[in-house]
Design a protein around this motif. Structure first.
Motif, short mmCIF file in Angstrom:
data_model
loop_
_atom_site.label_atom_id
_atom_site.label_comp_id
_atom_site.label_asym_id
_atom_site.label_seq_id
_atom_site.Cartn_x
_atom_site.Cartn_y
_atom_site.Cartn_z
N LEU A 92 0.83 -1.03 0.29
CA LEU A 92 -0.17 0.09 -0.03
C LEU A 92 0.89 1.23 0.02
O LEU A 92 0.70 2.02 -0.96
N PHE A 93 1.80 1.34 0.90
CA PHE A 93 2.66 2.40 0.92
C PHE A 93 3.53 2.57 -0.20
O PHE A 93 4.24 3.53 -0.38
N LEU A 94 3.75 1.42 -0.71
CA LEU A 94 4.81 1.69 -2.10
C LEU A 94 4.11 2.37 -3.26
O LEU A 94 4.73 3.10 -3.97
N TYR A 95 2.67 2.38 -3.18
CA TYR A 95 1.94 3.08 -4.16
C TYR A 95 1.47 4.54 -3.72
O TYR A 95 1.24 5.28 -4.57
N LEU A 96 1.78 4.74 -2.34
CA LEU A 96 1.40 6.30 -2.12
C LEU A 96 2.63 7.26 -2.33
O LEU A 96 3.72 6.89 -2.29
N ILE A 128 -7.38 3.14 4.38
CA ILE A 128 -6.34 4.10 4.05
C ILE A 128 -6.29 4.18 2.36
O ILE A 128 -6.14 5.21 1.90
N TRP A 129 -6.47 3.16 1.77
CA TRP A 129 -6.72 3.06 0.47
C TRP A 129 -7.73 3.85 0.07
O TRP A 129 -7.64 4.34 -1.14
N THR A 130 -8.95 3.56 0.57
CA THR A 130 -10.06 4.43 0.10
C THR A 130 -9.82 5.97 0.14
O THR A 130 -10.22 6.72 -0.61
N THR A 131 -9.28 6.37 1.27
CA THR A 131 -8.94 7.70 1.50
C THR A 131 -8.03 8.21 0.58
O THR A 131 -8.06 9.45 -0.16
N ARG A 188 -4.81 12.01 -7.02
CA ARG A 188 -3.97 12.77 -7.91
C ARG A 188 -2.61 13.27 -6.86
O ARG A 188 -1.58 13.63 -7.32
N GLU A 189 -3.12 13.55 -5.63
CA GLU A 189 -1.82 14.18 -4.43
C GLU A 189 -1.41 12.93 -4.10
O GLU A 189 -0.34 13.10 -3.48
N THR A 190 -1.99 11.92 -3.74
CA THR A 190 -1.45 10.55 -3.04
C THR A 190 -1.17 9.33 -3.48
O THR A 190 -0.30 8.65 -3.03
N LEU A 191 -1.52 9.15 -4.81
CA LEU A 191 -1.32 7.90 -5.32
C LEU A 191 -0.39 7.81 -6.66
O LEU A 191 -0.45 8.89 -7.52
N HIS A 192 0.72 7.17 -7.03
CA HIS A 192 1.44 7.01 -8.06
C HIS A 192 0.07 6.58 -9.38
O HIS A 192 -0.74 6.21 -9.12
N PRO A 193 0.35 7.19 -10.68
CA PRO A 193 -0.52 6.88 -11.60
C PRO A 193 -0.99 5.62 -11.91
O PRO A 193 -2.09 5.31 -12.12
N HIS A 233 -4.35 -1.19 -10.12
CA HIS A 233 -5.60 -0.56 -9.10
C HIS A 233 -6.17 -1.93 -8.61
O HIS A 233 -6.57 -2.06 -7.38
N ALA A 234 -6.86 -2.77 -9.55
CA ALA A 234 -7.56 -3.72 -9.28
C ALA A 234 -6.85 -4.77 -8.39
O ALA A 234 -7.46 -5.33 -7.26
N PHE A 235 -5.56 -5.14 -8.73
CA PHE A 235 -4.68 -6.09 -7.82
C PHE A 235 -4.76 -5.57 -6.50
O PHE A 235 -4.62 -6.40 -5.36
N MET A 236 -4.42 -4.32 -6.30
CA MET A 236 -4.39 -3.62 -4.55
C MET A 236 -5.61 -3.73 -3.96
O MET A 236 -5.75 -3.92 -3.19
#
Length: 457
Positions: A289-293, A352-355, A361-366, A375-378
């Protein structure tokens, strides 16, 4: 040190002695409920102290011998906190436990304030931006306000502990909510009164805004990794302490056969490996999760702390499920408690993921945003533990005779489910795409037929 302390707090709860013939429902009400409530409260209080400590060393960047010794004194008091928590948890109605905990919190705050005073007395130790600033007094007041608001409430809690204990617990609870409440008040003032004057805003410079920002993603992740590591380590301590047979018993009862003596502890080993796998996989999900943030907001930080609080409760789940060897009457309740702890630890990760998706655009890698390839796998990875733990909970309610088998089956299946998850997601997405493409073809064919009919007419 703070991460280690937070993980050790669960020990007084996990080591609550419950006789196999005693009903767990009564035990939870009499022994565990108060301890769990105190555990959650003190866990959240220490996370507030951790955040203040991080802010402190954003201001002070260089350490000399005096600051090193002061910080060591602070850590010494922090390492004493588990003992004060044990007193609070074991004697929630006795004032001395809450008084001692509150006094320790006050001393920690005073040492941190002394570190601030010493740092500003020797400006070369401060952050470079503060050194060249004309507003050093403002920065000093700002960091002292962050550090001392918790200890002031703890000081009041210590005083009232001898007069009205419930008020002391309320004051300790305010330590947790006060930072969020003060930010809410500031937000309301900004909406009502408006922004500050532009000159004043520029005079405060950017570093002040940085102090008011959420903690960095890297600090949150490192703190979380510490909690996961210590919680996983705590499990083996119980194995070493409780599951080593006495040499005299091995000689007399098992005729010097150590293997036969160890076979009696089989369910304990199974509970250990099952609990370790649960902690390890929840850490794996947290790491993914934090790898994608790209950043962590305040709400995401709060949800992460709540998830860690329930991660810290997993040694309690191990203690309850390891009692299966004694043919306890509490197997169903023990499994359900374990499922509840796992569910809340994982559902806060999902939150956390939902938030993050709300501000993607501010919190996740594209590649992790909605529609991205990961997205679906996470989503599936984060949803697995909440769904399985909730399903196990209800299955044990419906099929109580097979509760232990269901629980062990869940522990065995989940690791393989994680391994097969990416294949499952890819196959599911391929099926969905093929179904959607077929439906689109049908729509195109219908449109072509209608066009042919209309042209023929």
């Amino acid at each position: 040190v703070l991460g280690v302390f937070l993980s050790f707090q669960i020990l007084p709860v996990a080591h609550t002695k419950i006789h196999p013939d005693q009903k767990l429902g009564e035990s939870v009400q009499q022994l565990l409920l108060a301890k769990i409530a105190v555990y959650l409260m003190t866990f959240l209080i220490v996370t507030v102290a951790w955040a203040a400590h991080v802010r402190l060393f954003q201001v002070i960047e260089l350490i000399d011998d005096v600051l090193a010794l002061l910080n060591l004194a602070c850590m010494m008091i922090i390492t004493f906190l588990p003992y004060t928590f044990s007193l609070m948890a074991s004697f929630p109605d006795v004032p001395f436990g809450i008084f001692l905990f509150s006094v320790c919190a006050v001393i920690i705050g005073l040492i941190q304030a002394l570190i601030v005073a010493y740092g500003f007395y020797h400006p070369h130790l401060l952050n470079q931006q503060i050194q060249v600033s004309e507003n050093q007094n403002f920065y000093k007041r700002h960091i002292l306000k962050i550090i001392l608001r918790g200890p002031i409430l703890c000081f009041l809690a210590a005083i009232f502990s001898f007069f009205f204990i419930p008020l002391s617990y309320v004051l300790l609870g305010l330590v947790i909510v006060f930072p969020h409440f003060s930010r809410f008040i500031t937000w309301c003032k900004t909406k009502i009164v408006g922004e500050r004057d532009e000159e004043e805003h520029h005079s405060l410079e950017t570093f002040t805004f940085y102090l008011s920002e959420p903690l960095s993603k890297e600090r949150v992740e490192a703190f979380s990794d510490g909690v996961y590591a210590i919680v996983a380590t705590l499990l083996i301590l119980d194995i070493c302490e409780d599951n080593v047979p006495d040499p005299g018993e091995v000689k007399e009862k098992f005729h010097d056969s150590l293997l036969e003596a160890l076979s009696e502890y089989g369910p304990n080993y199974l509970a250990y490996f099952g609990s370790f796998v649960t902690i390890g996989l929840l850490w794996f999900v947290h790491h993914s999760l934090f790898l994608y943030l790209t950043k962590a907001t305040r709400l995401m930080g709060l949800l992460n702390i709540l998830s860690l609080a329930f991660i810290g409760g997993l040694p309690l789940a191990y203690q309850l499920t390891s009692e299966f060897a004694e043919r306890s009457h509490n197997e169903i309740e023990a499994i359900q408690v374990s499922c509840v702890i796992t569910f809340f630890a994982s559902i806060f990760q999902f939150a956390i993921w939902t938030t993050a998706l709300l501000h993607e655009r501010e919190t996740l890698h594209p590649f992790a945003r909605y529609g991205g390839k990961e997205h679906a796998f996470m989503f599936a990875k984060l949803a697995l533990y909440p769904c399985v733990s909730l399903g196990t909970f209800f299955l044990t309610c419906l099929l109580s005779e097979f509760s232990t088998a269901i629980f062990h089956l869940m522990q065995i299946v989940i690791p393989f489910a994680f391994l097969a998850l990416r294949i499952f997601v890819r196959v599911s997405l391929a099926i969905i795409k093929s179904v959607m493409s077929l439906s689109r073809r049908k729509v195109v064919l219908l449109e072509e037929e209608e066009a042919c009919l209309s042209s023929g007419e």
